[in-house]
Design a protein around this motif. Structure first.
Motif, PDB file in Angstrom:
ATOM      1  N   GLN A  14       0.828  -1.189   0.000  1.00 53.47           N
ATOM      2  CA  GLN A  14       0.000   0.000   0.000  1.00 53.47           C
ATOM      3  C   GLN A  14       0.868   1.246   0.000  1.00 53.47           C
ATOM      4  O   GLN A  14       2.027   1.231   0.391  1.00 53.47           O
ATOM      5  CB  GLN A  14      -0.907   0.010   1.240  1.00 53.47           C
ATOM      6  CG  GLN A  14      -1.931  -1.123   1.246  1.00 53.47           C
ATOM      7  CD  GLN A  14      -2.805  -1.054   2.486  1.00 53.47           C
ATOM      8  OE1 GLN A  14      -2.397  -0.520   3.507  1.00 53.47           O
ATOM      9  NE2 GLN A  14      -3.997  -1.584   2.397  1.00 53.47           N
ATOM     10  N   ASN A  16       2.302   4.440   1.478  1.00 61.97           N
ATOM     11  CA  ASN A  16       2.497   4.941   2.823  1.00 61.97           C
ATOM     12  C   ASN A  16       3.674   5.899   2.846  1.00 61.97           C
ATOM     13  O   ASN A  16       4.558   5.842   1.993  1.00 61.97           O
ATOM     14  CB  ASN A  16       2.707   3.801   3.818  1.00 61.97           C
ATOM     15  CG  ASN A  16       3.988   3.045   3.557  1.00 61.97           C
ATOM     16  OD1 ASN A  16       5.073   3.560   3.813  1.00 61.97           O
ATOM     17  ND2 ASN A  16       3.889   1.822   3.061  1.00 61.97           N
ATOM     18  N   THR A  17       3.647   6.758   3.835  1.00 62.85           N
ATOM     19  CA  THR A  17       4.763   7.681   4.065  1.00 62.85           C
ATOM     20  C   THR A  17       5.176   7.553   5.523  1.00 62.85           C
ATOM     21  O   THR A  17       5.425   8.547   6.199  1.00 62.85           O
ATOM     22  CB  THR A  17       4.347   9.122   3.733  1.00 62.85           C
ATOM     23  OG1 THR A  17       3.169   9.456   4.503  1.00 62.85           O
ATOM     24  CG2 THR A  17       4.053   9.301   2.268  1.00 62.85           C
ATOM     25  N   ASP A  18       5.254   6.310   6.016  1.00 57.68           N
ATOM     26  CA  ASP A  18       5.505   6.068   7.434  1.00 57.68           C
ATOM     27  C   ASP A  18       6.796   6.708   7.910  1.00 57.68           C
ATOM     28  O   ASP A  18       6.843   7.310   8.986  1.00 57.68           O
ATOM     29  CB  ASP A  18       5.546   4.559   7.720  1.00 57.68           C
ATOM     30  CG  ASP A  18       4.167   3.928   7.643  1.00 57.68           C
ATOM     31  OD1 ASP A  18       3.178   4.679   7.543  1.00 57.68           O
ATOM     32  OD2 ASP A  18       4.081   2.692   7.680  1.00 57.68           O
ATOM     33  N   LEU A  21       6.391  10.354   8.295  1.00 60.01           N
ATOM     34  CA  LEU A  21       5.589  10.652   9.473  1.00 60.01           C
ATOM     35  C   LEU A  21       6.419  10.496  10.739  1.00 60.01           C
ATOM     36  O   LEU A  21       6.254  11.246  11.701  1.00 60.01           O
ATOM     37  CB  LEU A  21       4.363   9.732   9.520  1.00 60.01           C
ATOM     38  CG  LEU A  21       3.281  10.047   8.490  1.00 60.01           C
ATOM     39  CD1 LEU A  21       2.270   8.913   8.404  1.00 60.01           C
ATOM     40  CD2 LEU A  21       2.573  11.351   8.831  1.00 60.01           C
ATOM     41  N   GLY A 216       1.657   2.916  11.791  1.00 59.64           N
ATOM     42  CA  GLY A 216       0.469   2.984  10.944  1.00 59.64           C
ATOM     43  C   GLY A 216      -0.656   3.796  11.545  1.00 59.64           C
ATOM     44  O   GLY A 216      -1.804   3.705  11.081  1.00 59.64           O
ATOM     45  N   PHE A 218      -1.574   7.014  11.505  1.00 55.87           N
ATOM     46  CA  PHE A 218      -2.304   7.967  10.671  1.00 55.87           C
ATOM     47  C   PHE A 218      -2.992   7.318   9.481  1.00 55.87           C
ATOM     48  O   PHE A 218      -3.859   7.933   8.851  1.00 55.87           O
ATOM     49  CB  PHE A 218      -1.361   9.066  10.181  1.00 55.87           C
ATOM     50  CG  PHE A 218      -0.976  10.061  11.246  1.00 55.87           C
ATOM     51  CD1 PHE A 218      -1.914  10.906  11.802  1.00 55.87           C
ATOM     52  CD2 PHE A 218       0.324  10.133  11.701  1.00 55.87           C
ATOM     53  CE1 PHE A 218      -1.566  11.819  12.787  1.00 55.87           C
ATOM     54  CE2 PHE A 218       0.693  11.032  12.685  1.00 55.87           C
ATOM     55  CZ  PHE A 218      -0.256  11.884  13.239  1.00 55.87           C
ATOM     56  N   SER A 219      -2.615   6.091   9.132  1.00 52.80           N
ATOM     57  CA  SER A 219      -3.220   5.434   7.976  1.00 52.80           C
ATOM     58  C   SER A 219      -4.363   4.508   8.364  1.00 52.80           C
ATOM     59  O   SER A 219      -4.998   3.909   7.491  1.00 52.80           O
ATOM     60  CB  SER A 219      -2.153   4.635   7.213  1.00 52.80           C
ATOM     61  OG  SER A 219      -1.565   3.648   8.045  1.00 52.80           O
ATOM     62  N   GLN A 220      -4.661   4.397   9.652  1.00 49.97           N
ATOM     63  CA  GLN A 220      -5.718   3.491  10.086  1.00 49.97           C
ATOM     64  C   GLN A 220      -7.098   4.077   9.806  1.00 49.97           C
ATOM     65  O   GLN A 220      -7.269   5.269   9.579  1.00 49.97           O
ATOM     66  CB  GLN A 220      -5.591   3.216  11.583  1.00 49.97           C
ATOM     67  CG  GLN A 220      -5.842   4.432  12.456  1.00 49.97           C
ATOM     68  CD  GLN A 220      -5.739   4.124  13.932  1.00 49.97           C
ATOM     69  OE1 GLN A 220      -6.550   3.362  14.469  1.00 49.97           O
ATOM     70  NE2 GLN A 220      -4.739   4.702  14.588  1.00 49.97           N
ATOM     71  N   GLN A 221      -8.098   3.215   9.819  1.00 56.61           N
ATOM     72  CA  GLN A 221      -9.483   3.650   9.691  1.00 56.61           C
ATOM     73  C   GLN A 221     -10.036   3.905  11.095  1.00 56.61           C
ATOM     74  O   GLN A 221     -10.313   2.980  11.838  1.00 56.61           O
ATOM     75  CB  GLN A 221     -10.307   2.576   8.975  1.00 56.61           C
ATOM     76  CG  GLN A 221      -9.939   2.361   7.529  1.00 56.61           C
ATOM     77  CD  GLN A 221     -10.224   3.585   6.670  1.00 56.61           C
ATOM     78  OE1 GLN A 221     -11.215   4.281   6.872  1.00 56.61           O
ATOM     79  NE2 GLN A 221      -9.350   3.838   5.705  1.00 56.61           N
TER      80      GLN A 221
END
Length: 343
Positions: A14, A16-18, A21, A216, A218-221
């Motif tokens: 996926q 991502n910019t982990d 971040l 993860g 900021f990328s979570q739902q």
């Protein structure tokens, strides 16, 4: 490979910019621990793109390290990820000016480079969008805002009338509010702004540490409910922030691109005698949030220098001369056998 503040990726399927971040978290924690009261904003996307461009010009261990931190399997995968990011930052096909007039987001992203005494890679990102439900400026009031140093300041707060529903969630130690932006008629993208509010006045450091431990986050739902919030107040703000990213990236474990002897950046410019290295990465961002919506911009620049493997350390006796170069007439000539001796 284990690096400070960064967990190796478990999947690279996926976008991502982990890592970028993590840079934000690292810098913000330093700001908080130093008791600085300035605001903070960066663009992980802008930084990610600059690192991707550097990776595409690298090879060997430098490329491997960049791919690791950018969470890409190989160059082809990195190009695919970058293309998807660029697509998100570009107006969709069929979008016209009337979509922007109708409240659709304005989003632009450009890359460029310049070659003087050094190669400069740069990009600029611009975003402007209106809230899906705007705030009535007549309801704006000055209220207290409590600083981390214990002081209190009066700032303008925006609010809605009752019975305006918002996306809200309560979690362990913090609350989340999501406010969507208007969409263009033919735009399938959906932008939203999230506010993460610690329960405690001085709880920001704990929240940032929590985010830092979860790459993860900021990328979570987020599990949010659409509810009425009778007591909703958000401060109106406008500020800019800039910093040098090299030291932070090195502290997080990304070192090879900045090493003036070991960096393997050879594919960026043709016919250069020596590889390049990154001497510094500069980042500056700006954001304004008010009753109408949000305007934000960011720029990132990487200064690329040519490696110099040659050395000249005059730590033993040597000769010198002073001459006029057009005629080659020597005005002085001599030798230094002991720099401390005056005779």
């Amino acid at each position: 490979m284990e690096c400070l503040g960064f967990t190796p990726p478990t999947t690279t399927t996926q976008l991502n910019t982990d890592f970028c971040l993590q840079i934000a978290n690292h810098v913000l924690l330093n700001e908080i621990s130093s008791k600085v009261t300035s605001n903070f904003v960066i663009s992980p996307l802008s930084i990610h793109v600059i690192l991707s461009l550097i990776a595409l010009g690298s090879n060997g261990h430098t490329l491997e390290q960049l791919l690791f931190f950018l969470q890409s399997r190989n160059v082809d995968h990195l190009i695919s990820m970058s293309s998807q990011m660029a697509a998100l930052a570009s107006p969709p096909n069929g979008t016209h000016d009337e979509d922007i007039d109708a409240g659709g987001p304005t989003l632009s992203f450009v890359n460029g480079n310049e070659d003087k005494t050094a190669l400069i890679l740069a990009n600029a990102l611009y975003f402007k969008a209106s809230w899906d439900q705007s705030f009535d400026i007549s309801n704006t009031k000055h209220k207290d805002f409590y600083l981390l140093n214990g002081q209190t300041v009066k700032v303008p707060f925006i609010t809605n009338h009752n019975y305006v529903f918002h996306f809200y969630g309560s979690f362990d130690g913090y609350n989340v509010l999501k406010i969507p932006y208007q969409k263009g008629h033919q735009d399938t993208r959906q932008f939203a702004m999230y506010f993460f509010l610690p329960n405690q006045v001085n709880g920001l450091e704990n929240l940032v540490n929590k985010i830092k431990s979860d790459s993860g986050f900021f990328s979570q739902q987020f599990m949010l409910s659409r509810v009425d919030i009778p007591d909703l107040w958000i401060p109106r703000f406008k500020f800019s922030y800039e910093f040098k990213a090299k030291q932070t990236m090195q502290e997080l474990g990304l070192e090879l691109p900045f090493d003036d002897c070991k960096a393997e950046i050879k594919e960026m410019v043709l016919d250069i005698p020596d590889p390049l290295y990154v001497s510094e990465i500069y980042h500056k961002s700006y954001i304004e949030v008010n009753e109408e919506g949000t305007e934000a911009a960011a720029s990132t620049g990487a200064i690329m220098m040519m490696q110099q493997y040659r050395s000249f350390v005059a730590n033993h006796p040597f000769m010198f001369m002073i001459r006029e170069e057009t005629s080659n007439i020597v005005f002085f000539v001599g030798a230094v056998l002991n720099p401390l001796s005056e005779s």
